[in-house]
Design a protein around this motif. Structure first.
Motif, PDB file in Angstrom:
ATOM      1  N   ALA A 254       0.815  -1.339  -0.033  1.00 14.81           N
ATOM      2  CA  ALA A 254      -0.013   0.091  -0.031  1.00 14.81           C
ATOM      3  C   ALA A 254       0.918   1.109  -0.018  1.00 14.81           C
ATOM      4  N   TYR A 255       2.212   1.028   0.486  1.00 15.24           N
ATOM      5  CA  TYR A 255       2.713   2.465   0.416  1.00 15.24           C
ATOM      6  C   TYR A 255       3.827   2.452  -0.648  1.00 15.24           C
ATOM      7  N   LYS A 256       3.463   1.417  -1.848  1.00 13.12           N
ATOM      8  CA  LYS A 256       4.362   1.621  -3.130  1.00 13.12           C
ATOM      9  C   LYS A 256       5.486   0.954  -2.808  1.00 13.12           C
ATOM     10  N   SER A 257       5.823   0.285  -1.813  1.00 13.59           N
ATOM     11  CA  SER A 257       7.250  -0.335  -1.807  1.00 13.59           C
ATOM     12  C   SER A 257       7.207  -1.697  -2.453  1.00 13.59           C
ATOM     13  N   ARG A 258       8.134  -1.972  -3.283  1.00 13.18           N
ATOM     14  CA  ARG A 258       7.968  -3.291  -4.043  1.00 13.18           C
ATOM     15  C   ARG A 258       9.160  -4.266  -3.548  1.00 13.18           C
ATOM     16  N   ARG A 259       8.855  -5.489  -3.902  1.00 14.66           N
ATOM     17  CA  ARG A 259       9.608  -6.643  -3.751  1.00 14.66           C
ATOM     18  C   ARG A 259       9.320  -7.831  -4.683  1.00 14.66           C
ATOM     19  N   PHE A 260      10.389  -8.494  -4.952  1.00 15.73           N
ATOM     20  CA  PHE A 260       9.937  -9.735  -5.850  1.00 15.73           C
ATOM     21  C   PHE A 260       9.116 -10.869  -5.060  1.00 15.73           C
ATOM     22  N   LEU A 261       8.320 -11.432  -5.653  1.00 20.88           N
ATOM     23  CA  LEU A 261       7.393 -12.357  -5.036  1.00 20.88           C
ATOM     24  C   LEU A 261       8.124 -13.638  -5.804  1.00 20.88           C
ATOM     25  N   GLU A 262       8.937 -14.198  -4.874  1.00 15.24           N
ATOM     26  CA  GLU A 262       9.690 -15.495  -5.315  1.00 15.24           C
ATOM     27  C   GLU A 262       8.710 -16.758  -5.391  1.00 15.24           C
ATOM     28  N   PRO A 263       9.142 -17.522  -6.417  1.00 13.08           N
ATOM     29  CA  PRO A 263       8.431 -18.921  -6.438  1.00 13.08           C
ATOM     30  C   PRO A 263       8.724 -19.705  -5.201  1.00 13.08           C
ATOM     31  N   PRO A 264       7.460 -20.384  -4.943  1.00 12.59           N
ATOM     32  CA  PRO A 264       7.611 -21.214  -3.581  1.00 12.59           C
ATOM     33  C   PRO A 264       8.683 -22.306  -3.673  1.00 12.59           C
ATOM     34  N   LYS A 265       9.300 -22.725  -2.656  1.00 17.45           N
ATOM     35  CA  LYS A 265      10.416 -23.749  -2.483  1.00 17.45           C
ATOM     36  C   LYS A 265      10.264 -24.608  -1.496  1.00 17.45           C
ATOM     37  N   GLY A 266      10.820 -25.659  -1.369  1.00 18.85           N
ATOM     38  CA  GLY A 266      10.849 -26.447  -0.291  1.00 18.85           C
ATOM     39  C   GLY A 266       9.579 -27.130   0.136  1.00 18.85           C
ATOM     40  N   GLU A 267       9.541 -27.716   1.263  1.00 18.62           N
ATOM     41  CA  GLU A 267       8.377 -28.665   1.567  1.00 18.62           C
ATOM     42  C   GLU A 267       7.147 -27.598   2.000  1.00 18.62           C
ATOM     43  N   LEU A 268       6.589 -27.251   1.052  1.00 16.08           N
ATOM     44  CA  LEU A 268       5.371 -26.340   1.592  1.00 16.08           C
ATOM     45  C   LEU A 268       4.640 -26.913   2.411  1.00 16.08           C
ATOM     46  N   LEU A 269       3.666 -28.140   1.994  1.00 16.10           N
ATOM     47  CA  LEU A 269       2.699 -28.799   2.747  1.00 16.10           C
ATOM     48  C   LEU A 269       2.525 -30.114   2.078  1.00 16.10           C
TER      49      LEU A 269
END
Lengths: 330, 330
Positions: B311-326
């Motif tokens: 909401a504050y216009k700060s950006r980050r990468f949305l990484e692909p999931p990794k490891g034992e998710l569930l």
């Protein structure tokens, strides 16, 4: 009966009752209830659709592995309704810890059969479950194929039809039995596991119109003939001395008290044809496997049972298989 | 890496590498490699084909059971390529000892979804394995459907397209997490498990031509967006405050250190449409689920990655999931 028993998966009386009394009732529709090896879908032109899950133990056996059987099983189910398999799905459930080389080996076996049979694997799914929650690998294949000749199925069975067998019987069941009992015989006997697309296409190309075909998997020849007798309401007579059984299978049956008629096959089918097609059918079957034979006929009697006659003309009922035949045969 | 790990089934990086490096290489063909949710078969007019195996644990959960998920999963995979599901197969692997009422319950759930979605179960298979060789019941469904609009898939993704989400996210994953951790929250939250045939048919009937659709199952929204970014080679921007997450899911994520973007959904999909179709698409999605939203767009940048902006216009990468998710989420 409140709980599932191994016999419910064995291909005999108990499995039929589970399927007829529970599963068919729940998924109530005419296509399913026809109970042929594949569903024939009128809506899509000439389309047949089939599915099978494979849980065979051991996953590698003399003459094949779970990948080979998974490809052949569904290709053959399509062939049995006169459909030429075109596309397969492949969904695997893998136990955590399976070595990746084993996975590659079985998928390569599956891919090799598909390549040889001109079938493409076009969709798939991969699930992994924790150690101890399945056993190494289970494979489901479903398939779609193009129907080459319509109306092949139990509804077309009629009195006077001749019954032929594409090979000797019991080799797949014999191999699995032997592998679990550590026989000397183990190294000699090979499973009959193979694709039947070629031989069925050859029959159809030669102008033969099979009335009904069924590969003799779980429950063996006995299960097929009894299902046909029940579905058609007719009596089927077969001749013991026309049904080929190799020495190794005979030996395993005598040692362990099995009947070769009840042992599973994975590349052997029963076909009913009009009398006029019988000779040509036999020639074509023999060109693929010299152990093919004409084994009997459908009688003009509404007794809905299977009679087996020995070389001395003594007759007995060939009963449908019952009980725990052999878990995880396919 | 020599052995299969749970992560190979999790829907993240490891599963993608298993599928791309091993499975696609073995079953080498163009239809499979398209890697859409269903295979589109040109040879049979307008036919789509898909498969999924289901091993969800527990087999009954808030909002569904393994039978419901098995029907919805394959119906939805067909819907995602613009195909209306017509016929399903149902193959069960049952553990010896399962009580028959449980079997009836899950098959009735499967049948109910099919009835509501106008889908017929036309073929099946039943295997029983000894106690301890699987866990209660595994179900494979494969399906065939009629393609209503051609060329829906990752190949149609393009810059300028709007990205919409059909619901809030993470409810199915949240329910399974909660059921395994015995939260108080368990009784509140319901899985989103449902058939998407109706909503997709409604979009298409309204004249919308979706570019690409994907239901956000294993690996969640994050897996879908990252697969789209890789497949299209384009950059996708999504807005955190547009992605709806209910309080229960948010709570579970905070307690257990998960991201809602990585939690599985079983009746929630992502759709990319041309800008001119975005408003109408949103209206139709909202008529089925008020939590639907437009979440972002595909940028004119060949960076092949996913950016999430708060909401504050700060950006980050949305990484692909990794490891034992569930493990065994579906």
């Amino acid at each position: 009966m409140k709980n599932i028993m191994l016999a419910h998966g064995g291909g005999g009386v108990e499995m039929n009752s589970l399927i007829n009394d529970i599963i068919f009732e729940i998924f109530d529709n005419d296509i399913l209830k026809r109970a042929d090896d594949s569903a024939v879908l009128g809506e899509f032109k000439n389309l047949a659709f089939s599915t099978d899950s494979f849980v065979v133990d051991p996953i590698k056996f003399n003459g094949g592995d779970i990948g080979k059987i998974a490809a052949c099983g569904t290709i053959n189910d399509l062939a049995m309704v006169g459909a030429s398999a075109k596309y397969l799905s492949c969904a695997v459930i893998i136990e955590e810890g399976l070595d990746i080389q084993t996975l590659k080996d079985v998928l390569n076996s599956l891919a090799n059969i598909c390549r040889d049979s001109d079938v493409k694997v076009v969709c798939g799914d991969t699930k992994v479950v924790p150690r101890g929650k399945c056993d190494k690998i289970f494979i489901n294949t479903s398939g779609v194929g193009e129907i080459l000749v319509p109306n092949i199925g139990v509804n077309s069975l009629k009195s006077g039809a001749r019954v032929l067998l594409s090979s000797d019987i019991g080799r797949h069941g014999g191999v699995i039995l032997a592998s679990r009992n550590e026989f000397e015989l183990q190294s000699e006997l090979q499973s009959d596991c193979k694709s039947l697309k070629g031989v069925v296409n050859a029959l159809i190309s030669a102008g033969i119109k099979p009335l009904c075909m069924r590969d003799a998997t779980r429950g063996g020849l006995s299960a097929v003939l009894n299902e046909w007798a029940v579905a058609s309401g007719l009596e089927i007579l077969v001749h013991e001395n026309k049904i080929n059984v190799c020495d190794e299978v005979q030996g395993i049956c005598e040692l362990l008290g099995f009947e070769p008629y009840e042992l599973a096959n994975e590349g052997t089918f029963v076909v009913a044809v009009d009398e006029c097609d019988a000779q040509k059918t036999l020639e074509i079957l023999k060109s693929f496997d010299e152990n093919a034979s004409e084994i009997g006929e459908i009688l003009d009697s509404k007794n809905s049972r299977v009679i087996i006659q020995n070389a001395y003309k003594s007759r007995r009922f060939l009963e449908p298989p019952k009980g725990e035949l052999l878990p995880r045969i396919c």
